[in-house]
Design a protein around this motif. Structure first.
Motif, mmCIF file in Angstrom:
data_model
loop_
_atom_site.group_PDB
_atom_site.id
_atom_site.type_symbol
_atom_site.label_atom_id
_atom_site.label_comp_id
_atom_site.label_asym_id
_atom_site.label_seq_id
_atom_site.Cartn_x
_atom_site.Cartn_y
_atom_site.Cartn_z
ATOM 1 N N LEU A 24 0.828 -1.208 0.000
ATOM 2 C CA LEU A 24 0.000 0.000 0.000
ATOM 3 C C LEU A 24 0.863 1.258 0.000
ATOM 4 O O LEU A 24 0.533 2.242 -0.673
ATOM 5 C CB LEU A 24 -0.950 0.001 1.194
ATOM 6 C CG LEU A 24 -2.091 -1.004 1.126
ATOM 7 C CD1 LEU A 24 -2.829 -1.058 2.455
ATOM 8 C CD2 LEU A 24 -3.046 -0.680 -0.014
ATOM 9 N N ALA A 25 1.966 1.228 0.734
ATOM 10 C CA ALA A 25 2.882 2.373 0.740
ATOM 11 C C ALA A 25 3.473 2.584 -0.651
ATOM 12 O O ALA A 25 3.593 3.728 -1.124
ATOM 13 C CB ALA A 25 3.988 2.167 1.775
ATOM 14 N N ALA A 50 0.245 -3.654 -6.873
ATOM 15 C CA ALA A 50 -1.162 -4.057 -7.005
ATOM 16 C C ALA A 50 -1.270 -5.569 -7.206
ATOM 17 O O ALA A 50 -2.111 -6.239 -6.595
ATOM 18 C CB ALA A 50 -1.825 -3.319 -8.157
ATOM 19 N N HIS A 51 -0.396 -6.105 -8.052
ATOM 20 C CA HIS A 51 -0.413 -7.543 -8.348
ATOM 21 C C HIS A 51 -0.124 -8.368 -7.090
ATOM 22 O O HIS A 51 -0.825 -9.338 -6.782
ATOM 23 C CB HIS A 51 0.623 -7.864 -9.428
ATOM 24 C CG HIS A 51 0.804 -9.322 -9.663
ATOM 25 N ND1 HIS A 51 -0.083 -10.067 -10.410
ATOM 26 C CD2 HIS A 51 1.745 -10.185 -9.215
ATOM 27 C CE1 HIS A 51 0.315 -11.326 -10.424
ATOM 28 N NE2 HIS A 51 1.421 -11.420 -9.706
ATOM 29 N N THR A 52 0.903 -7.980 -6.361
ATOM 30 C CA THR A 52 1.303 -8.759 -5.198
ATOM 31 C C THR A 52 0.293 -8.631 -4.060
ATOM 32 O O THR A 52 0.033 -9.601 -3.340
ATOM 33 C CB THR A 52 2.714 -8.346 -4.732
ATOM 34 O OG1 THR A 52 3.584 -8.391 -5.871
ATOM 35 C CG2 THR A 52 3.249 -9.285 -3.682
ATOM 36 N N ALA A 100 -9.380 3.292 -1.105
ATOM 37 C CA ALA A 100 -10.311 2.242 -0.679
ATOM 38 C C ALA A 100 -9.551 0.988 -0.244
ATOM 39 O O ALA A 100 -9.915 0.347 0.744
ATOM 40 C CB ALA A 100 -11.290 1.912 -1.799
ATOM 41 N N LEU A 101 -8.472 0.655 -0.969
ATOM 42 C CA LEU A 101 -7.656 -0.495 -0.558
ATOM 43 C C LEU A 101 -7.027 -0.256 0.816
ATOM 44 O O LEU A 101 -6.961 -1.167 1.641
ATOM 45 C CB LEU A 101 -6.564 -0.786 -1.594
ATOM 46 C CG LEU A 101 -6.999 -1.579 -2.812
ATOM 47 C CD1 LEU A 101 -5.922 -1.571 -3.883
ATOM 48 C CD2 LEU A 101 -7.362 -3.006 -2.421
ATOM 49 N N VAL A 102 -6.590 0.963 1.063
ATOM 50 C CA VAL A 102 -6.017 1.297 2.369
ATOM 51 C C VAL A 102 -7.064 1.071 3.465
ATOM 52 O O VAL A 102 -6.778 0.439 4.496
ATOM 53 C CB VAL A 102 -5.491 2.752 2.396
ATOM 54 C CG1 VAL A 102 -5.165 3.208 3.811
ATOM 55 C CG2 VAL A 102 -4.272 2.894 1.488
ATOM 56 N N ARG A 103 -8.297 1.561 3.230
ATOM 57 C CA ARG A 103 -9.372 1.360 4.215
ATOM 58 C C ARG A 103 -9.648 -0.123 4.450
ATOM 59 O O ARG A 103 -9.857 -0.559 5.583
ATOM 60 C CB ARG A 103 -10.661 2.061 3.765
ATOM 61 C CG ARG A 103 -10.630 3.573 3.862
ATOM 62 C CD ARG A 103 -12.002 4.203 3.625
ATOM 63 N NE ARG A 103 -12.647 3.800 2.384
ATOM 64 C CZ ARG A 103 -12.468 4.399 1.204
ATOM 65 N NH1 ARG A 103 -11.656 5.431 1.099
ATOM 66 N NH2 ARG A 103 -13.111 3.970 0.134
ATOM 67 N N MET A 104 -9.642 -0.895 3.377
ATOM 68 C CA MET A 104 -9.934 -2.317 3.496
ATOM 69 C C MET A 104 -8.859 -3.037 4.314
ATOM 70 O O MET A 104 -9.167 -3.872 5.171
ATOM 71 C CB MET A 104 -10.068 -2.939 2.104
ATOM 72 C CG MET A 104 -11.275 -2.409 1.332
ATOM 73 S SD MET A 104 -11.250 -2.874 -0.407
ATOM 74 C CE MET A 104 -12.005 -4.485 -0.302
#
Length: 189
Positions: A24-25, A50-52, A100-104
């Motif tokens: 995410l960072a 994103a892939h990993t 949104a990915l960070v929130r998840m």
């Protein structure tokens, strides 16, 4: 560690949390550089993060994150193949997806099941479909050359007529500029 319907060992949970935070960072820093124009295209690191994140989320059973990160990966792959910078809406949708990915992942860290980011996924899929529709390659129409620019075809009688004569014609080996080991090249030819 129980997260919704997913049960992970404490060790796997810690590994996932640390790796997800790192990815995410990377997504955030690569996005910031790309949005600011410091990098003209989507970088390999951007795509790989994103892939990993998608892969590790799928491995741990966190499919909501996996599917969303995969949608982001597809979008980034498409952007990487486009000339120039995308429109502002596409850049903002990318930023919203990362947020949104960070929130998840924060939900997972709090040991709560992450909620699907349906609106962000729909936005990415919609942008991808629209962009792909605009980037369809239209076949070129043949053009007719003026007579003075035409090259005549060689007469059939000037070509070797039999297989034996064709075989006797000198064969020009292909020029290979490749990083492959020279011993492997005959395998491919």
């Amino acid at each position: 560690v129980v997260i919704g319907s997913v049960t992970l060992s404490a060790a796997l949970f810690d590994i996932y949390r640390n790796e997800a935070t790192t990815h995410l960072a990377t997504l955030a820093s690569e996005f910031a550089a790309w949005r600011a124009g410091h990098t003209p295209t989507v970088s390999h690191e951007f795509l790989r993060a994103a892939h990993t994140l998608s892969s590790s989320s799928r491995t741990t059973g966190l499919t909501v994150i996996a599917e969303f990160a995969h949608a982001l990966e597809q979008w980034l792959q498409h952007l990487a193949g486009l000339p120039g910078r995308p429109a502002g809406a596409a850049i903002e949708a990318t930023g919203s997806a990362i947020a949104a990915l960070v929130r998840m992942v924060q939900e997972v860290e709090a040991k709560r099941a992450p909620q699907a980011a349906a609106a962000e996924i729909a936005a990415l899929h919609s942008l991808l479909a629209e962009s792909q529709a605009r980037s369809v390659i239209v076949p070129l129409q043949p053009i007719t050359l003026p007579d003075e620019l035409r090259v005549s075809e060689p007469a059939a009688e000037s070509l070797p007529a039999t297989p034996a004569l064709r075989a006797a014609a000198p064969r020009v080996p292909p020029v290979v500029n490749d990083d492959l080991d020279a011993q492997l090249l005959p395998t491919f030819f």
